[in-house]
Design a protein around this motif. Structure first.
Motif, PDB file in Angstrom:
ATOM      1  N   CYS A 199     -45.671   7.030  -6.722  1.00 31.32           N
ATOM      2  CA  CYS A 199     -46.266   5.941  -5.930  1.00 31.32           C
ATOM      3  C   CYS A 199     -45.296   4.770  -5.922  1.00 31.32           C
ATOM      4  CB  CYS A 199     -47.618   5.527  -6.508  1.00 31.32           C
ATOM      5  SG  CYS A 199     -47.506   4.722  -8.120  1.00 31.32           S
ATOM      6  N   ASN A 200     -45.624   3.759  -5.140  1.00 29.94           N
ATOM      7  CA  ASN A 200     -44.875   2.516  -5.072  1.00 29.94           C
ATOM      8  C   ASN A 200     -44.888   1.834  -6.451  1.00 29.94           C
ATOM      9  OD1 ASN A 200     -44.162  -0.248  -4.509  1.00 29.94           O
ATOM     10  ND2 ASN A 200     -44.663   0.150  -2.372  1.00 29.94           N
ATOM     11  N   LYS A 249     -42.369   9.396   2.039  1.00 30.60           N
ATOM     12  CA  LYS A 249     -41.757   8.371   1.185  1.00 30.60           C
ATOM     13  C   LYS A 249     -41.872   6.992   1.825  1.00 30.60           C
ATOM     14  CE  LYS A 249     -37.657  10.297   0.485  1.00 30.60           C
ATOM     15  NZ  LYS A 249     -36.308  10.488  -0.095  1.00 30.60           N
ATOM     16  N   LEU A 285     -39.845   3.836  -6.173  1.00 28.39           N
ATOM     17  CA  LEU A 285     -40.972   4.698  -6.501  1.00 28.39           C
ATOM     18  C   LEU A 285     -40.953   4.979  -7.998  1.00 28.39           C
ATOM     19  CD1 LEU A 285     -40.848   7.379  -3.629  1.00 28.39           C
ATOM     20  CD2 LEU A 285     -42.354   5.377  -3.769  1.00 28.39           C
TER      21      LEU A 285
END
Length: 298
Positions: free
Chosen positions: A168-169, A230, A256
């Protein structure tokens, strides 16, 4: 006759006279003329015309099958005969699923070209299902895919090990959690690949082993490429299971982050695929180069 068959083959694959003409660098009337001459030779229609659309007739289907075999033999002749003068020449039609074509195969192709400058490689990109279909239809000689559907007509050779990780971010609030419980997955929003993707099949199978169904997850969107997933992750609080090879740069750049999921490890192999009982010198040469590049034993 050979060129007429090449024109027929191109039209049969594209089902479009204009696209075939562009691909062959001839005019559309010339394409039509070659097809007409073939139809006169065999005294039967090869294409059904319905307005602007065309389709193969039963006779066209038979001719396409034989044409594929003829061109396959020509390709093998070119390569095998050129090896006698130590100037290997030929055409290798390769197919690779999305993750592999974007993150795995490019450096291999570059080194292969340095060694074999007179061998032309055409790379077809698609999901695993599309690459397997292309192999069965003899549109490619070799494929590299992300899973195995166990099709009886396809030989699967384990190639490179991969791990699918939850990412994830780095700004996502859940980053502060040391581990994600399996039950937590059901409350998270996911981005996944489309149906037919080898990656999605592997994820679905792995989750099933820990009693989590894909339908239990909140799937916000299905996207057709790894790069689009992405990009979406970098601009949202969503999550995705992705190949560690695909996100290596984003992890290095701290864009990420990988989250550990309790009791869940998703590992797989990339597979080289060829048709069962079908092998030729050029395909074998490329497979040897592929294993050599990654220091693997064949």
């Amino acid at each position: 006759m050979d060129f007429r068959l090449k024109v027929f083959y191109t039209v049969a694959l594209r089902l479009n006279f204009t696209k075939a003409a562009t691909e062959l660098y001839i005019s559309q009337p010339a394409v039509s003329k070659h097809i007409q001459e073939l139809e006169e030779t065999y005294k039967t229609k090869l294409f059904e015309r319905n307005g602007s659309k065309i389709a193969l007739t039963p006779a066209g289907e038979i001719l396409l099958k034989h044409t594929k075999n003829i061109f396959e033999i020509y390709r093998e002749i070119d390569f095998d005969m050129s090896s006698f003068i130590n100037e290997r020449q030929g055409l290798l039609r390769l197919g690779a699923s999305t993750t592999i074509s974007q993150y795995i195969i490019s450096p291999v192709l570059a080194r292969f070209h340095q060694k074999q400058k007179d061998i032309k490689v055409n790379l077809l990109n698609g999901n695993t299902e599309q690459i397997e279909n292309a192999l069965i239809n003899k549109e490619i000689e070799i494929g590299i895919v992300e899973g195995q559907s166990k099709n009886q007509s396809i030989k699967y050779i384990p190639f490179l090990k991969d791990e699918l990780v939850l990412v994830c971010n780095t700004k996502n609030p859940l980053v502060k959690q040391h581990k994600i419980a399996l039950e937590d997955l059901k409350a998270m929003k996911f981005i996944t690949r489309e149906r037919g993707s080898g990656t999605l099949e592997v994820i679905e199978y792995a989750l099933k082993q820990v009693n989590v169904k894909l339908t239990d997850l909140q799937i916000e969107m299905q996207l057709g490429s790894t790069e689009s997933i992405k990009s979406y992750l970098l601009n949202s609080d969503c999550f995705a299971f992705m190949s560690i090879h695909a996100v290596s740069n984003e992890l290095k750049n701290n864009e990420l982050i990988v989250l550990d999921v309790e009791d869940l490890i998703i590992e797989r192999y990339f597979y080289i695929i060829t048709l069962v009982g079908k092998s030729d010198s050029l395909t074998e040469l490329f497979i040897q180069n592929l294993f050599s590049y990654y220091n693997l034993k064949l």
